[in-house]
Design a protein around this motif. Structure first.
Motif, PDB file in Angstrom:
ATOM      1  N   SER A   1      -7.584  -4.249   1.857  1.00 15.81           N
ATOM      2  CA  SER A   1      -7.992  -5.586   1.988  1.00 15.81           C
ATOM      3  C   SER A   1      -8.702  -5.934   0.437  1.00 15.81           C
ATOM      4  O   SER A   1      -9.380  -5.183  -0.225  1.00 15.81           O
ATOM      5  CB  SER A   1      -8.709  -5.970   3.196  1.00 15.81           C
ATOM      6  OG  SER A   1      -9.949  -5.261   3.132  1.00 15.81           O
TER       7      SER A   1
ATOM      8  N   VAL B   1       0.980  -1.098  -0.095  1.00 15.22           N
ATOM      9  CA  VAL B   1      -0.055  -0.089   0.022  1.00 15.22           C
ATOM     10  C   VAL B   1       0.838   1.264  -0.030  1.00 15.22           C
ATOM     11  O   VAL B   1       1.657   1.242   0.699  1.00 15.22           O
ATOM     12  CB  VAL B   1      -0.823   0.012   1.268  1.00 15.22           C
ATOM     13  CG1 VAL B   1      -1.975   1.355   1.214  1.00 15.22           C
ATOM     14  CG2 VAL B   1      -1.667  -1.203   1.358  1.00 15.22           C
TER      15      VAL B   1
ATOM     16  N   SER C   1      -9.623   1.312   3.485  1.00 12.74           N
ATOM     17  CA  SER C   1     -10.220   1.932   5.045  1.00 12.74           C
ATOM     18  C   SER C   1      -9.152   3.066   5.308  1.00 12.74           C
ATOM     19  O   SER C   1      -8.063   3.092   4.866  1.00 12.74           O
ATOM     20  CB  SER C   1     -10.370   0.823   6.162  1.00 12.74           C
ATOM     21  OG  SER C   1     -11.065  -0.070   5.674  1.00 12.74           O
TER      22      SER C   1
ATOM     23  N   GLY D   1     -10.639 -11.097   4.748  1.00  6.79           N
ATOM     24  CA  GLY D   1      -9.879  -9.564   4.321  1.00  6.79           C
ATOM     25  C   GLY D   1      -9.075  -9.215   5.424  1.00  6.79           C
ATOM     26  O   GLY D   1      -9.399  -8.096   5.995  1.00  6.79           O
ATOM     27  N   GLU D   2      -7.821  -9.660   5.489  1.00  6.27           N
ATOM     28  CA  GLU D   2      -6.810  -9.013   6.314  1.00  6.27           C
ATOM     29  C   GLU D   2      -6.486  -7.640   5.767  1.00  6.27           C
ATOM     30  O   GLU D   2      -6.255  -7.437   4.591  1.00  6.27           O
ATOM     31  CB  GLU D   2      -5.601  -9.948   6.124  1.00  6.27           C
ATOM     32  CG  GLU D   2      -5.750 -11.238   6.976  1.00  6.27           C
ATOM     33  CD  GLU D   2      -5.955 -12.255   6.083  1.00  6.27           C
ATOM     34  OE1 GLU D   2      -5.782 -13.567   6.546  1.00  6.27           O
ATOM     35  OE2 GLU D   2      -6.458 -11.880   4.995  1.00  6.27           O
ATOM     36  N   GLN D   3      -6.418  -6.776   6.646  1.00  3.39           N
ATOM     37  CA  GLN D   3      -5.945  -5.384   6.491  1.00  3.39           C
ATOM     38  C   GLN D   3      -4.441  -5.088   6.333  1.00  3.39           C
ATOM     39  O   GLN D   3      -3.721  -5.558   7.278  1.00  3.39           O
ATOM     40  CB  GLN D   3      -6.678  -4.471   7.253  1.00  3.39           C
ATOM     41  CG  GLN D   3      -8.055  -4.319   6.873  1.00  3.39           C
ATOM     42  CD  GLN D   3      -8.461  -3.110   7.445  1.00  3.39           C
ATOM     43  OE1 GLN D   3      -8.551  -2.633   8.618  1.00  3.39           O
ATOM     44  NE2 GLN D   3      -9.208  -2.203   6.698  1.00  3.39           N
ATOM     45  N   PHE D   4      -3.879  -4.466   5.304  1.00  7.26           N
ATOM     46  CA  PHE D   4      -2.505  -4.369   5.173  1.00  7.26           C
ATOM     47  C   PHE D   4      -2.318  -2.642   5.108  1.00  7.26           C
ATOM     48  O   PHE D   4      -3.190  -2.067   4.357  1.00  7.26           O
ATOM     49  CB  PHE D   4      -1.728  -4.722   3.970  1.00  7.26           C
ATOM     50  CG  PHE D   4      -1.955  -6.286   3.877  1.00  7.26           C
ATOM     51  CD1 PHE D   4      -3.088  -6.945   3.331  1.00  7.26           C
ATOM     52  CD2 PHE D   4      -0.958  -7.068   4.436  1.00  7.26           C
ATOM     53  CE1 PHE D   4      -2.987  -8.394   3.428  1.00  7.26           C
ATOM     54  CE2 PHE D   4      -0.979  -8.454   4.731  1.00  7.26           C
ATOM     55  CZ  PHE D   4      -1.968  -9.079   4.220  1.00  7.26           C
ATOM     56  N   PHE D   5      -1.451  -2.090   5.974  1.00  6.64           N
ATOM     57  CA  PHE D   5      -1.385  -0.502   6.049  1.00  6.64           C
ATOM     58  C   PHE D   5      -0.321  -0.038   5.353  1.00  6.64           C
ATOM     59  O   PHE D   5       0.599  -0.692   4.827  1.00  6.64           O
ATOM     60  CB  PHE D   5      -1.045  -0.273   7.540  1.00  6.64           C
ATOM     61  CG  PHE D   5      -2.324  -0.526   8.374  1.00  6.64           C
ATOM     62  CD1 PHE D   5      -2.634  -1.589   9.201  1.00  6.64           C
ATOM     63  CD2 PHE D   5      -2.798   0.911   8.766  1.00  6.64           C
ATOM     64  CE1 PHE D   5      -3.825  -1.691   9.824  1.00  6.64           C
ATOM     65  CE2 PHE D   5      -4.207   0.763   9.518  1.00  6.64           C
ATOM     66  CZ  PHE D   5      -4.484  -0.486  10.124  1.00  6.64           C
ATOM     67  N   GLY D   6      -0.570   1.138   4.845  1.00  7.11           N
ATOM     68  CA  GLY D   6       0.352   2.122   4.100  1.00  7.11           C
ATOM     69  C   GLY D   6       1.189   2.532   5.040  1.00  7.11           C
ATOM     70  O   GLY D   6       1.158   2.538   6.289  1.00  7.11           O
TER      71      GLY D   6
END
Lengths: 114, 114
Positions: free
Chosen positions: A94, A4, A33, A101-106
């Motif tokens: 995600s 991201v 998100s 739907g694991e979330q990956f951050f920027g």
């Protein structure tokens, strides 16, 4: 696969101005998100976009808004900036909205309001 | 809205010891419980997650346990190393059912000393 990305990484604005932050999700991810991170309030959910539609919204004033484009890239806008808007703004992507739907951050955009 | 209480806020352990961080919540509809690690100046990174249909999950030195009846979940790090020093956040999805809107705990600053 690229992670991201967020631009810009740093911003300095003055009270009353507006700002637009950009987020490009991982390729193939359709949900984006946004979160605000501050030392006092921690990580707080702002909103979520999926298929160009806002799906969820956190408890932030209407000065905070966002949108998502057809390529899943997202922008958030803060109008009439206040000193308390100084924070690290993180977006996370995600693949979908639920399921696995694991979330990956920027890396975040650090906004300083003077 | 959903609240997540995270304890302790700071934790100092010697290298090789174990560390345990606990989070409690109130919304019994939550079904996704990730843990994020955030090193200084970096983005939160997902290190492990658990879903409500399992009670424990392990990944090398990291494990997460979930007690849905008591509404708490914990992160266990064994054989801690200096590179484990970071802030750890628990999170969960509120009862909206999507994993793309997360409520975060207040964070635990883990310091692993030599």
């Amino acid at each position: 696969k690229a992670g991201v990305t967020q631009t810009p990484r740093y911003l300095i604005k003055t009270r009353g101005q507006q700002v637009t932050l950009s987020c490009s999700p991982i390729s193939g991810h359709r949900s984006v998100s946004w979160y605000q991170q501050t030392p006092g309030q921690g990580l707080q959910f702002l909103f979520e976009y999926f298929s160009e539609t806002q799906r969820n919204k956190g408890n932030f004033p209407g000065r905070f808004s966002g949108r998502q484009f057809s390529n899943s890239r997202s922008e958030m806008n803060v109008s009439t900036l206040e000193l308390g808007d100084s924070a690290l703004y993180l977006c996370a992507s995600s693949r979908d909205r639920g399921g696995l739907g694991e979330q990956f951050f920027g890396p975040g955009t650090r906004l300083t309001v003077l | 809205g959903e609240n997540v209480e995270q304890h302790p806020s700071t934790l100092s352990v010697q290298e090789g010891d174990s560390a345990v961080i606990k989070c409690t919540y109130s919304d019994s509809a939550s079904n996704y419980f990730p843990w994020y690690k955030q090193e200084l100046g970096k983005r939160p990174q997902l290190i492990i997650d658990i879903r409500s249909n399992v009670g424990e999950k392990k990944d090398q030195r990291i494990a997460v346990t979930l007690n849905k009846t008591a509404k708490h979940f914990s992160l266990h790090i064994t054989e801690t190393q200096p590179e484990d020093s970071a802030v750890y956040f628990c999170a969960l999805n509120p009862s909206t059912g999507t994993a793309s809107k997360l409520t975060f705990g207040t964070g635990t600053r883990l310091q692993v000393t030599l």
